[in-house]
Design a protein around this motif. Structure first.
Motif, PDB file in Angstrom:
ATOM      1  N   ARG A 184      65.491  47.830  42.470  1.00 38.75           N
ATOM      2  CA  ARG A 184      64.822  48.264  41.245  1.00 38.75           C
ATOM      3  C   ARG A 184      63.558  47.427  41.024  1.00 38.75           C
ATOM      4  O   ARG A 184      63.602  46.198  41.069  1.00 38.75           O
TER       5      ARG A 184
ATOM      6  N   ASN B 213      66.124  54.670  48.109  1.00 37.09           N
ATOM      7  CA  ASN B 213      66.896  54.252  46.925  1.00 37.09           C
ATOM      8  C   ASN B 213      66.304  53.027  46.247  1.00 37.09           C
ATOM      9  O   ASN B 213      67.035  52.176  45.722  1.00 37.09           O
TER      10      ASN B 213
ATOM     11  N   PRO C  81      72.684  50.061  37.072  1.00 37.99           N
ATOM     12  CA  PRO C  81      73.209  51.289  37.684  1.00 37.99           C
ATOM     13  C   PRO C  81      73.033  52.522  36.799  1.00 37.99           C
ATOM     14  O   PRO C  81      72.970  53.643  37.306  1.00 37.99           O
TER      15      PRO C  81
ATOM     16  N   ASN D  71      64.066  52.307  43.169  1.00 37.02           N
ATOM     17  CA  ASN D  71      63.510  52.901  41.949  1.00 37.02           C
ATOM     18  C   ASN D  71      62.354  52.055  41.442  1.00 37.02           C
ATOM     19  O   ASN D  71      62.459  50.819  41.367  1.00 37.02           O
TER      20      ASN D  71
ATOM     21  N   GLU E 144      70.112  55.095  37.721  1.00 37.03           N
ATOM     22  CA  GLU E 144      70.054  55.425  39.148  1.00 37.03           C
ATOM     23  C   GLU E 144      69.159  56.625  39.446  1.00 37.03           C
ATOM     24  O   GLU E 144      68.515  56.686  40.485  1.00 37.03           O
TER      25      GLU E 144
END
Length: 258
Positions: A146, A188, A239, A190, A242
């Motif tokens: 992230r 994956n 999470p 973000n 997501e």
């Protein structure tokens, strides 16, 4: 449909390593404390090592885990050295908060080249370099992560009273967030951003000295406090977010709604 918990709202960052820039004061200090309180191991970076050491002591005193690493966002070697030091000390970061920034507070025609370079380097170049290094390592390890880039409401409006370059670089952060989110979604990773309005910080203190009581012109007659950003930060790195990437969350206490 996948089996998500009800509600899908975990902010448990246990096992994450969070790299936070500009952590010696203001919003960055609060971001570091918040992430540590949620279970992340925090890498606090800035130029003022003495303040970082105080922050780390505070985090550890509260039961968290953190390390202090000196970093100059205007120096390429310093950026890469700090990142490698973080990896060596606590492992590969899975959260990056690009918070370090400086204002210019001058009209464009009066800005010396040295100040122009410092604003570009701190506000836009360093976040880009760090985001690339962050993603490069996670992609190699086949892990997600992230990124939260700190922009500003100044990215969306400028009243002509100085600090145009600050507005330009913060607008660059917005577009950088959107573009990198598209490139790294398949990995994956973000990439999101926060655009604060007027929040209490050392930078804001300087503005108040120059311009007077800015709070009087706001709808709620106040300057927001860093803790009021905690929930947004935690959502974007947890999470629970997501499926959220390429988004800029504006937090301005209604200041832009006039």
């Amino acid at each position: 449909m996948s089996n998500f918990p009800l509600p899908n709202n975990s902010a448990d960052l246990t096992g994450d390593v969070a790299f936070v820039t500009g952590a010696s004061s203001g919003l960055g200090r609060r971001f570091a404390q918040t992430l540590a309180a949620a279970g992340a191991t925090v890498v606090a970076t800035a130029r003022r090592k003495d303040r970082l050491d105080e922050l780390v002591a505070d985090i550890k005193g509260a039961g968290g885990n953190a390390v202090a690493i000196e970093m100059d966002a205007t120096n390429t070697d310093s950026i890469f050295a700090a990142y490698q030091a973080a990896v060596d000390a606590v492992g590969t970061p899975t959260i990056l908060v690009n918070n370090a920034g400086i204002p210019d507070a001058q009209y464009v025609t009066k800005m010396p080249v040295e100040l122009i370079d410092a604003v570009f380097d701190t506000n836009l170049r360093a976040p880009f370099i760090l985001a690339a290094e962050f993603a490069r390592r996670l992609i190699a390890e086949k892990r997600g992560g992230r990124i939260v880039n700190i922009s500003s409401m100044g990215a969306f409006r400028y009243n002509g009273n100085g600090a145009a370059l600050y507005s330009i670089t913060k607008a660059g952060i917005v577009r950088m967030t959107e573009a990198l989110s598209a490139e790294w979604a398949k990995f994956n990773i973000n990439v999101n951003g926060i655009a604060p309005g007027m929040f209490a910080s050392e930078m804001m203190d300087g503005m108040l000295e120059r311009q007077g009581d800015l709070a009087a012109a706001t709808p709620r007659k106040r300057i927001a406090q860093p803790p009021q950003m905690d929930s947004t930060l935690l959502f974007l790195v947890s999470p629970a977010s997501e499926a959220v990437t390429g988004t800029i969350v504006k937090i301005d206490d209604g200041q832009g709604a006039k």
